[in-house]
Design an enzyme around this catalytic site. Structure first.
Site, PDB file in Angstrom:
ATOM      1  N   ARG A   1       0.806  -1.230   0.000  1.00 43.10           N
ATOM      2  CA  ARG A   1       0.000   0.000   0.000  1.00 43.10           C
ATOM      3  C   ARG A   1       0.834   1.274   0.000  1.00 43.10           C
ATOM      4  O   ARG A   1       0.396   2.302  -0.492  1.00 43.10           O
ATOM      5  CB  ARG A   1      -0.939  -0.030   1.204  1.00 43.10           C
ATOM      6  CG  ARG A   1      -2.109  -0.960   0.965  1.00 43.10           C
ATOM      7  CD  ARG A   1      -3.319  -0.496   1.687  1.00 43.10           C
ATOM      8  NE  ARG A   1      -2.977  -0.288   3.090  1.00 43.10           N
ATOM      9  CZ  ARG A   1      -3.784  -0.557   4.093  1.00 43.10           C
ATOM     10  NH1 ARG A   1      -4.972  -1.037   3.855  1.00 43.10           N
ATOM     11  NH2 ARG A   1      -3.421  -0.338   5.337  1.00 43.10           N
TER      12      ARG A   1
ATOM     13  N   ASP B   1       9.023 -22.948   4.267  1.00 45.67           N
ATOM     14  CA  ASP B   1       9.572 -22.975   5.623  1.00 45.67           C
ATOM     15  C   ASP B   1      11.074 -22.880   5.432  1.00 45.67           C
ATOM     16  O   ASP B   1      11.696 -23.817   4.928  1.00 45.67           O
ATOM     17  CB  ASP B   1       9.214 -24.299   6.316  1.00 45.67           C
ATOM     18  CG  ASP B   1       9.772 -24.359   7.736  1.00 45.67           C
ATOM     19  OD1 ASP B   1      10.866 -23.821   7.965  1.00 45.67           O
ATOM     20  OD2 ASP B   1       9.110 -24.946   8.606  1.00 45.67           O
ATOM     21  N   HIS B   2      11.650 -21.746   5.811  1.00 43.04           N
ATOM     22  CA  HIS B   2      13.049 -21.540   5.419  1.00 43.04           C
ATOM     23  C   HIS B   2      14.008 -22.554   6.045  1.00 43.04           C
ATOM     24  O   HIS B   2      15.111 -22.739   5.558  1.00 43.04           O
ATOM     25  CB  HIS B   2      13.489 -20.085   5.655  1.00 43.04           C
ATOM     26  CG  HIS B   2      13.848 -19.758   7.069  1.00 43.04           C
ATOM     27  ND1 HIS B   2      12.917 -19.494   8.031  1.00 43.04           N
ATOM     28  CD2 HIS B   2      15.045 -19.632   7.676  1.00 43.04           C
ATOM     29  CE1 HIS B   2      13.534 -19.231   9.179  1.00 43.04           C
ATOM     30  NE2 HIS B   2      14.826 -19.302   8.989  1.00 43.04           N
TER      31      HIS B   2
ATOM     32  N   HIS C   1       9.210 -24.976  11.872  1.00 45.25           N
ATOM     33  CA  HIS C   1      10.623 -25.361  11.803  1.00 45.25           C
ATOM     34  C   HIS C   1      10.914 -26.649  12.588  1.00 45.25           C
ATOM     35  O   HIS C   1      11.542 -27.578  12.088  1.00 45.25           O
ATOM     36  CB  HIS C   1      11.530 -24.252  12.350  1.00 45.25           C
ATOM     37  CG  HIS C   1      11.289 -22.907  11.729  1.00 45.25           C
ATOM     38  ND1 HIS C   1      10.851 -22.745  10.444  1.00 45.25           N
ATOM     39  CD2 HIS C   1      11.430 -21.646  12.227  1.00 45.25           C
ATOM     40  CE1 HIS C   1      10.735 -21.447  10.173  1.00 45.25           C
ATOM     41  NE2 HIS C   1      11.072 -20.770  11.239  1.00 45.25           N
TER      42      HIS C   1
ATOM     43  N   LYS D   1      13.499 -17.921  23.015  1.00 39.36           N
ATOM     44  CA  LYS D   1      14.228 -16.675  22.745  1.00 39.36           C
ATOM     45  C   LYS D   1      14.935 -16.270  24.028  1.00 39.36           C
ATOM     46  O   LYS D   1      14.546 -16.666  25.116  1.00 39.36           O
ATOM     47  CB  LYS D   1      13.254 -15.575  22.321  1.00 39.36           C
ATOM     48  CG  LYS D   1      12.554 -15.918  20.995  1.00 39.36           C
ATOM     49  CD  LYS D   1      12.378 -14.707  20.122  1.00 39.36           C
ATOM     50  CE  LYS D   1      11.619 -15.017  18.847  1.00 39.36           C
ATOM     51  NZ  LYS D   1      12.491 -15.368  17.717  1.00 39.36           N
TER      52      LYS D   1
HETATM   53  C1  BG6 Z   1      11.484 -17.257  11.933  1.00 38.35           C
HETATM   54  C2  BG6 Z   1      10.799 -16.803  13.190  1.00 38.35           C
HETATM   55  O1  BG6 Z   1      10.647 -18.097  11.189  1.00 38.35           O
HETATM   56  O2  BG6 Z   1      12.667 -17.958  12.263  1.00 38.35           O
HETATM   57  C3  BG6 Z   1      11.728 -15.942  14.034  1.00 38.35           C
HETATM   58  O3  BG6 Z   1       9.633 -16.070  12.863  1.00 38.35           O
HETATM   59  C4  BG6 Z   1      13.030 -16.657  14.270  1.00 38.35           C
HETATM   60  O4  BG6 Z   1      11.117 -15.604  15.278  1.00 38.35           O
HETATM   61  C5  BG6 Z   1      13.614 -17.181  12.970  1.00 38.35           C
HETATM   62  O5  BG6 Z   1      13.919 -15.741  14.880  1.00 38.35           O
HETATM   63  C6  BG6 Z   1      14.827 -18.055  13.214  1.00 38.35           C
HETATM   64  O6  BG6 Z   1      15.415 -18.363  11.992  1.00 38.35           O
HETATM   65  P1  BG6 Z   1      16.968 -18.665  11.869  1.00 38.35           P
HETATM   66  O7  BG6 Z   1      17.168 -18.980  10.429  1.00 38.35           O
HETATM   67  O8  BG6 Z   1      17.679 -17.428  12.331  1.00 38.35           O
HETATM   68  O9  BG6 Z   1      17.239 -19.823  12.771  1.00 38.35           O
END
Ligand code: BG6
Length: 515
Positions: free
Chosen positions: A68, A204-205, A267, A367
């Protein structure tokens, strides 16, 4: 090369060489919804730039950012350039940027309104002409999750759920994929009304991380691990995703999510699946995802009335991390002063199948823990009998195989060894493989890998509809139990979580590792 040498190359040789060449995806446009957000600047565009620099992108490629915020194409480009300088550590090339940025465009519009899609469609048509992108479109939903269904519906109504003139249309959905099982099902149904499952890429990275994929390489390219990878030999498994950072500026998002939705549902569950699954027949999307889904089906949902016996949550209070005094969660920006959102979760999960019956998988994430560390530790049963004296084996622990996902990516195996000297003292030592020293190639960032797979049309490392739902199913009873609670255990920032988490393992005669 002489003629005789040239003739000596057979067709299979040529095919082998071609298979080794990196594949370059077809021309395409990637449209990013929510383009003014953090993900575009921190992850998506840096990954695409790196692909361009590594010559992995087609020449006919374009990025269209949509959100936006009012911005010109040039302002958007400038913003991304600044982000690249901030978020990338590698060498920056003005020449690469010059040609890469020529393919970056921006449209401002309300993603709820049909006219935005009419404008987008027209613009993409022009790009097909100008940049020869051949009607191939990728729609990347990095907008607020509350808009996912609407965007998909609008795309469908505008006829953009199919590529133009024989091209393809693919849809990428960022997490969180729903808030619970019911909303995930609803979202799946909404999307599938317009897009076929084969067009949908739920990202999902963690699956893009080299060391997460390496769990599969370790298990299925070595003959020695698979025979002991089961309840006969494994005492328990510990999966840890620890972060030293707090929620930072993401307080508003995190208040809605919490650690269970933010990390465990996606994850951690993916890592659990790769660790516990049966060998897939092939490394392709259907074979791999089929086996992962079987793990999720076999995982026992945490029993409703006994959540306390299986699950612990916690929230960080102020404390010290890396020598610095840090605020507690409730003092963070945009967090309610009486918030009960969990920043730490520990779970005990059982996978009720032939391979894993009775073997607990202890999972934890948090965290503001003492350090960033993601690892999978497979702890084996102790030896049935030791011929050495009790005093001589005081320093001996059971074998543990650890896959370190990050940092210091690698694998270590804890084994018993004789301490040098007279007498017979046995102690545990680590055999360590550090990837950084074993390979010369640098591991690509997770998003680079996934974006390339997406453009190549390979969904192996993306999540199928039933996987997303399966992961929610296991966690549902925990979410229900926690949603009604007014109190939450706390832990000082910089420690390994609440005392209750230690108790969870102590009850079973075990303890957490210190990564
Ligand atoms: C993300 C979360 O998907 O993954 C974050 O939303 C988290 O809260 C992050 O910090 C962690 O990813 P990585 O690759 O740094 O382990």
């Amino acid at each position: 090369m002489t003629q005789t040498q040239a003739k000596a190359r057979t067709l299979p040789d040529v095919l082998k060489d071609e298979a080794r060449l990196p594949s370059i995806p077809e021309p395409a446009v990637i449209v990013i919804f929510g383009a003014s957000g953090d993900l575009t600047a921190r992850k998506l565009v840096p990954a695409l730039y790196d692909l361009a620099q590594g010559r992995r992108l087609p020449m006919q490629f374009a990025i269209v950012g949509l959100s936006r915020t009012e911005m010109s194409h040039d302002e958007f480009r400038e913003r991304l350039r600044e982000a690249l300088e901030k978020h990338r550590s590698g060498r920056f090339s003005d020449d690469v940027w010059e040609s890469f940025s020529r393919g970056i465009f921006y449209l401002s519009g309300d993603s709820k309104k049909p006219e935005t899609y009419r404008e987008l469609k027209g613009f993409l048509g022009e790009l097909d002409e100008e940049r020869k992108t051949r009607g191939n479109r990728i729609f990347y939903l990095s907008a607020s999750p509350s808009l996912f269904s609407t965007i998909v519906e609008r795309l469908g109504e505008a006829g953009m759920n199919e590529g133009e003139e024989g091209g393809y249309a693919r849809l990428v959905i960022e997490k969180p994929f729903g808030r619970d099982l019911a909303s995930a099902k609803e979202l799946n149904a909404d999307i599938q009304r317009y897009f076929e499952e084969g067009q949908i890429y739920r990202i999902d990275h963690y699956l893009g991380k080299e060391t997460v994929q390496n769990i599969l390489a370790l298990r299925f390219s070595n003959g020695i691990f698979e025979p002991v990878w089961n309840q006969h030999y494994v005492d328990h498994v510990q999966i840890t995703v620890a972060e030293d950072l707090g929620v930072g500026t993401r307080g508003a998002f995190y208040e809605e999510a919490g650690a269970l939705r933010d990390i465990v549902q996606n994850h951690v569950m993916q890592v659990l699946c790769l660790t516990a699954m049966e060998p897939p027949v092939a490394f392709d999307a259907e074979s791999v995802r089929e086996e992962k889904v079987k793990v999720l089906k076999a995982a026992r949902p945490i029993p409703e009335g006994e959540v306390d016996q299986y699950a612990v949550r916690g929230q960080y209070a102020s404390g010290w991390v890396w020598g610095e005094e840090v605020d507690g969660y409730r003092e963070e920006e945009k967090v309610a002063p009486d918030s009960t959102t969990e920043t730490y979760v520990a779970l005990k999960v059982f996978v009720d199948n032939w391979r894993w019956a009775g073997t607990p998988f202890y999972i934890r994430t948090g965290k503001r823990l003492p350090k960033k560390a993601t690892e999978i530790a497979i702890q084996f049963h102790p030896t049935p009998h030791t011929p050495f004296t009790r005093e001589g084996t005081e320093g001996l622990e059971p074998n543990v195989l650890v896959v370190r996902v990050q940092p210091e990516e690698g694998i270590s195996l804890k084994i018993g060894a004789k301490v040098p000297g007279s007498g017979f003292q046995v102690s545990s030592v680590n055999m360590d493989l550090v990837y950084g020293t074993a390979f010369l190639e640098e591991a690509p960032d997770a998003y680079q890998r996934l974006l390339l797979d997406l453009m190549l049309g390979d969904p192996t490392l993306f999540i199928r509809a039933d996987e997303a739902e399966g992961a929610w199913r296991i966690l549902e009873p925990v979410m229900r139990a926690w949603s009604g609670e007014r109190e939450i255990p706390s832990y000082p920032a910089g420690t390994w979580g609440p005392e209750e988490a230690d108790e969870l393992l102590r009850r079973d005669g075990r303890r957490w590792r210190r990564p």
